[in-house]
Design a protein around this motif. Structure first.
Motif, PDB file in Angstrom:
ATOM      1  N   SER A 265       0.814  -1.220   0.000  1.00  0.00           N
ATOM      2  CA  SER A 265       0.000   0.000   0.000  1.00  0.00           C
ATOM      3  C   SER A 265       0.841   1.260   0.000  1.00  0.00           C
ATOM      4  CB  SER A 265      -0.915   0.035   1.234  1.00  0.00           C
ATOM      5  OG  SER A 265      -1.815  -1.029   1.228  1.00  0.00           O
ATOM      6  N   SER A 266       2.140   1.129   0.239  1.00  0.00           N
ATOM      7  CA  SER A 266       3.000   2.291   0.429  1.00  0.00           C
ATOM      8  C   SER A 266       3.280   2.973  -0.904  1.00  0.00           C
ATOM      9  CB  SER A 266       4.318   1.844   1.086  1.00  0.00           C
ATOM     10  OG  SER A 266       5.068   2.956   1.499  1.00  0.00           O
ATOM     11  N   VAL A 267       2.713   4.170  -1.086  1.00  0.00           N
ATOM     12  CA  VAL A 267       2.815   4.832  -2.383  1.00  0.00           C
ATOM     13  C   VAL A 267       2.625   6.333  -2.219  1.00  0.00           C
ATOM     14  CG1 VAL A 267       0.350   4.617  -2.940  1.00  0.00           C
ATOM     15  CG2 VAL A 267       2.029   4.661  -4.797  1.00  0.00           C
ATOM     16  N   MET A 268       3.222   7.076  -3.132  1.00  0.00           N
ATOM     17  CA  MET A 268       3.094   8.536  -3.154  1.00  0.00           C
ATOM     18  C   MET A 268       2.755   8.973  -4.567  1.00  0.00           C
ATOM     19  SD  MET A 268       6.007  11.448  -2.289  1.00  0.00           S
ATOM     20  CE  MET A 268       6.057  11.090  -0.524  1.00  0.00           C
ATOM     21  N   ALA A 269       1.885   9.964  -4.669  1.00  0.00           N
ATOM     22  CA  ALA A 269       1.547  10.542  -5.969  1.00  0.00           C
ATOM     23  C   ALA A 269       1.963  12.002  -5.962  1.00  0.00           C
ATOM     24  CB  ALA A 269       0.054  10.423  -6.241  1.00  0.00           C
ATOM     25  N   VAL A 270       2.685  12.417  -7.006  1.00  0.00           N
ATOM     26  CA  VAL A 270       3.110  13.807  -7.145  1.00  0.00           C
ATOM     27  C   VAL A 270       2.937  14.208  -8.603  1.00  0.00           C
ATOM     28  CG1 VAL A 270       4.966  15.489  -6.888  1.00  0.00           C
ATOM     29  CG2 VAL A 270       4.805  13.579  -5.287  1.00  0.00           C
ATOM     30  N   ALA A 271       2.148  15.251  -8.830  1.00  0.00           N
ATOM     31  CA  ALA A 271       1.965  15.806 -10.169  1.00  0.00           C
ATOM     32  C   ALA A 271       1.597  14.726 -11.191  1.00  0.00           C
ATOM     33  CB  ALA A 271       3.221  16.555 -10.614  1.00  0.00           C
TER      34      ALA A 271
END
Length: 301
Positions: A265-271
């Motif tokens: 589940s470990s995730v990051m969204a950028v732009a």
């Protein structure tokens, strides 16, 4: 910036890709939030959005919260949710849950049909007033449906439409919580490892704290809030253990820090781009923590 939790577009009991979630609400970035049941897709633990509770505490785990005066809190806290029906006060046992409890609350974010049972009484609340006495299968818009055990019926026998009813957050420390997500484990406080780290590690099943895994961390340093994703499950690294996370954060001068859900589940969204996603990850979650850039008019307020 503005930061707050966001629920999957189809409500509790569903999941949504983080990048699509951020795009849907017109954010600029985000990370995954609460732990969740992989079968039911319901989040585990406290969720507060704009001062309104959407999921009750799991208990014993740390909370990331933003207060009404825009301060950040990272640490252990107990937050009770109370329901006042005219002059009767109830302790809410569950919000948007498939579980049992004497007093339950359902908002429009509950994606299932609200259970109807003969041993319970039902009320609909809107704009802090009872708008309907009796069962309703789904809450709409800003209203919520209250389900109470019939053992308390005698206390509500005189309740009528138009009577006051409202939910309140009752933290055990003097905080006015505006946004909150429950996660864990707690990693450091005041720039040092927590003294009961061995107990904290034991609170999480499946060897979560001891395994090398991808991690999502919320931390503070020099008056700033940090969202950090540590990759894993790939050909370069398996990720970090609890102790390795603590060493990393202390050595780099972070002050307070905790994990939220990790692993796949470990995730990051950028732009519009995703970071931390692996072959085994769909990047789909029930609750994200989203960042918006404030408009100039907001900054001036």
């Amino acid at each position: 910036v503005t930061i707050k939790p966001v629920v999957s577009g189809n409500g509790f009991g569903t999941i949504e890709r983080l990048d699509e979630m951020v795009k849907r609400v017109e954010g600029i970035a985000g990370i995954n939030g609460n732990y969740f049941d992989p079968v039911t897709k319901f989040p585990i633990g406290l969720v507060v959005i704009d001062g309104k509770p959407y999921s009750a505490m799991f208990g014993g785990r740390p909370v990331f919260a933003i207060t009404e005066d825009n301060r950040v809190f990272i640490g252990r806290i107990i937050v009770d949710v109370t329901l006042m029906m005219r002059d009767v006060l109830f302790l809410v046992k569950g919000i948007n849950t498939l579980g049992e409890g004497e007093v339950l609350v359902y908002t429009r974010e509950f994606s299932k049909e609200i259970p109807e049972k003969d041993d319970r009484i039902y009320f609909v609340v809107k704009d802090s007033k009872v708008s309907q006495i009796g069962y309703k299968s789904r809450a709409e818009d800003s209203e919520y449906v209250v389900s109470i055990s019939k053992k308390y019926e005698k206390y509500l026998s005189d309740l009528k439409e138009g009577d006051g009813a409202y939910l309140s957050l009752q933290p055990n420390i003097p905080l006015r919580i505006k946004q909150a997500v429950e996660g864990g484990p707690l990693l450091i406080q005041n720039g040092a490892p927590i003294p009961d780290a061995w107990e904290e590690k034991a609170r999480y099943g499946g060897g979560i704290a001891y395994a090398k895994a991808p991690r999502t961390v919320i931390a503070t340093k020099d008056g700033k809030l940090w969202f950090i994703v540590f990759e894993g499950y790939n050909h370069i690294t398996r990720g970090l253990t609890y102790d390795e996370l603590v060493d990393f954060l202390v050595s780099r001068g972070f002050e307070d820090a905790m994990c939220v859900d990790g692993g796949s589940s470990s995730v990051m969204a950028v732009a519009g781009s995703l970071f931390g996603r692996t072959e085994n990850s769909t990047a789909a979650i029930p609750v994200g923590i989203v960042v918006w850039e404030k408009k100039k008019t907001e900054v001036g307020e």
